[in-house]
Design a protein around this motif. Structure first.
Motif, mmCIF file in Angstrom:
data_model
loop_
_atom_site.group_PDB
_atom_site.id
_atom_site.type_symbol
_atom_site.label_atom_id
_atom_site.label_comp_id
_atom_site.label_asym_id
_atom_site.label_seq_id
_atom_site.Cartn_x
_atom_site.Cartn_y
_atom_site.Cartn_z
ATOM 1 N N ALA A 5 -20.563 17.938 54.711
ATOM 2 C CA ALA A 5 -21.274 18.028 55.993
ATOM 3 C C ALA A 5 -21.070 19.392 56.658
ATOM 4 C CB ALA A 5 -20.803 16.916 56.927
ATOM 5 N N GLU A 6 -20.529 20.325 55.920
ATOM 6 C CA GLU A 6 -20.204 21.629 56.496
ATOM 7 C C GLU A 6 -21.445 22.344 57.038
ATOM 8 O OE1 GLU A 6 -19.223 20.693 53.422
ATOM 9 O OE2 GLU A 6 -17.029 20.793 53.410
ATOM 10 N N ARG A 7 -22.509 22.355 56.238
ATOM 11 C CA ARG A 7 -23.722 23.086 56.639
ATOM 12 C C ARG A 7 -24.315 22.507 57.932
ATOM 13 N NH1 ARG A 7 -29.550 23.437 55.297
ATOM 14 N NH2 ARG A 7 -30.055 25.650 55.218
ATOM 15 N N ALA A 8 -24.391 21.199 58.005
ATOM 16 C CA ALA A 8 -24.933 20.560 59.201
ATOM 17 C C ALA A 8 -24.056 20.864 60.410
ATOM 18 C CB ALA A 8 -25.038 19.049 58.989
ATOM 19 N N TRP A 9 -22.736 20.797 60.234
ATOM 20 C CA TRP A 9 -21.828 21.080 61.339
ATOM 21 C C TRP A 9 -21.979 22.527 61.793
ATOM 22 C CZ3 TRP A 9 -18.127 24.198 63.214
ATOM 23 C CH2 TRP A 9 -17.337 23.728 64.257
ATOM 24 N N LEU A 10 -22.035 23.452 60.838
ATOM 25 C CA LEU A 10 -22.168 24.868 61.175
ATOM 26 C C LEU A 10 -23.492 25.156 61.880
ATOM 27 C CD1 LEU A 10 -20.689 26.379 57.902
ATOM 28 C CD2 LEU A 10 -19.732 26.647 60.205
ATOM 29 N N LEU A 11 -24.572 24.526 61.416
ATOM 30 C CA LEU A 11 -25.872 24.719 62.063
ATOM 31 C C LEU A 11 -25.864 24.207 63.500
ATOM 32 C CD1 LEU A 11 -28.682 23.974 59.472
ATOM 33 C CD2 LEU A 11 -28.436 25.969 60.919
ATOM 34 N N ARG A 12 -25.315 23.025 63.698
ATOM 35 C CA ARG A 12 -25.263 22.441 65.039
ATOM 36 C C ARG A 12 -24.402 23.313 65.959
ATOM 37 N NH1 ARG A 12 -28.604 19.794 67.294
ATOM 38 N NH2 ARG A 12 -28.694 18.401 65.540
ATOM 39 N N SER A 13 -23.280 23.775 65.457
ATOM 40 C CA SER A 13 -22.387 24.617 66.244
ATOM 41 C C SER A 13 -23.054 25.961 66.569
ATOM 42 C CB SER A 13 -21.078 24.840 65.487
ATOM 43 O OG SER A 13 -20.169 25.557 66.268
ATOM 44 N N THR A 14 -23.785 26.512 65.604
ATOM 45 C CA THR A 14 -24.512 27.768 65.834
ATOM 46 C C THR A 14 -25.581 27.571 66.894
ATOM 47 O OG1 THR A 14 -24.119 28.423 63.543
ATOM 48 C CG2 THR A 14 -25.877 29.574 64.724
ATOM 49 N N TYR A 24 -17.367 29.728 54.117
ATOM 50 C CA TYR A 24 -17.760 31.027 54.676
ATOM 51 C C TYR A 24 -18.600 31.811 53.678
ATOM 52 C CZ TYR A 24 -17.743 35.497 56.993
ATOM 53 O OH TYR A 24 -18.149 36.648 57.600
ATOM 54 N N LYS A 25 -18.185 31.814 52.421
ATOM 55 C CA LYS A 25 -18.950 32.525 51.396
ATOM 56 C C LYS A 25 -20.342 31.924 51.231
ATOM 57 C CE LYS A 25 -15.099 34.253 48.687
ATOM 58 N NZ LYS A 25 -14.297 34.110 47.473
ATOM 59 N N GLU A 26 -20.421 30.609 51.308
ATOM 60 C CA GLU A 26 -21.697 29.932 51.095
ATOM 61 C C GLU A 26 -22.626 30.037 52.302
ATOM 62 O OE1 GLU A 26 -23.460 25.578 49.713
ATOM 63 O OE2 GLU A 26 -21.302 25.912 49.748
ATOM 64 N N PHE A 27 -22.083 29.922 53.521
ATOM 65 C CA PHE A 27 -22.933 29.806 54.698
ATOM 66 C C PHE A 27 -22.825 30.966 55.690
ATOM 67 C CE2 PHE A 27 -21.765 25.357 53.542
ATOM 68 C CZ PHE A 27 -23.007 24.996 53.035
ATOM 69 N N GLY A 28 -21.913 31.908 55.479
ATOM 70 C CA GLY A 28 -21.702 32.988 56.445
ATOM 71 C C GLY A 28 -22.960 33.787 56.737
ATOM 72 N N ASP A 29 -23.641 34.237 55.689
ATOM 73 C CA ASP A 29 -24.863 35.031 55.882
ATOM 74 C C ASP A 29 -25.960 34.209 56.558
ATOM 75 O OD1 ASP A 29 -23.714 37.260 54.739
ATOM 76 O OD2 ASP A 29 -24.539 36.872 52.739
ATOM 77 N N PHE A 30 -26.063 32.943 56.169
ATOM 78 C CA PHE A 30 -27.079 32.071 56.746
ATOM 79 C C PHE A 30 -26.854 31.884 58.257
ATOM 80 C CE2 PHE A 30 -28.447 27.692 57.826
ATOM 81 C CZ PHE A 30 -29.810 27.882 57.700
#
Length: 175
Positions: free
Chosen positions: A54-63, A11-17
């Protein structure tokens, strides 16, 4: 790594993105917040199934999926709320906004058919197109997510565009 620690770090790393991606695609602050919250709730629920790294890829796809769902719901409701502007054209009354809306819907349907065809032809082309053309990531960022070289990613995008040109150019020109 404990689940809560991993979640907080992500969350800290990708929340703002994630919020920025949602904001860019919805142009609404509160909707972007809702999408961010929904994505991270799903992320927490599925954290055990997501590979480390793979967190960033998963979060992007989900977004991306949440944004698509938002627009689908909004389009279903949006037609009833359009403020119609009627203009006289000869003996016909033409609703200019309705005509623009019909053009937009036709363009969306064509885009959806194009992406479905590309995905059916080659899933790797589809993934490259989505990241570079829909999510508007740089080739370098998309290559990192897909874990391929930037050259290979560019090749996939080029081949996908050639496929689209070969199969949909005439239909695209009509619109």
């Amino acid at each position: 790594m404990r689940k809560n620690v991993r979640f907080e770090a992500s969350y800290k790393e990708f929340g703002d993105f994630i919020f920025q991606v949602a904001m860019k695609n919805t142009s609404d602050y509160y909707t972007a917040q809702d999408i961010e919250q929904q994505v991270f709730c799903e992320f927490y629920a599925n954290l055990d199934k997501i590979y480390l790294g793979a967190e960033r890829a998963w979060l992007l796809r989900s977004t991306r999926n949440a944004i698509i769902d938002f627009w689908r719901k909004r389009n279903k409701r949006g037609v009833a709320y359009v403020d119609f502007a009627v203009a006289e054209e000869g003996n016909l009354l033409v609703d200019e906004r309705l005509m623009r809306l019909e053009d937009q819907v036709a363009a969306q349907e064509l885009t959806q058919r194009i992406f479905e065809a590309v995905k059916a032809e080659n899933v790797q082309w589809y993934e490259a197109l989505v990241l570079c053309c829909v999510d508007d990531l740089s080739y370098r960022e998309a290559a990192e997510i897909l874990e391929v070289s930037e050259t290979l990613l560019r090749t996939r995008v080029c081949r996908a565009r050639a496929f689209i040109r070969d199969h949909f150019w005439d239909e695209y020109k009509e619109k």
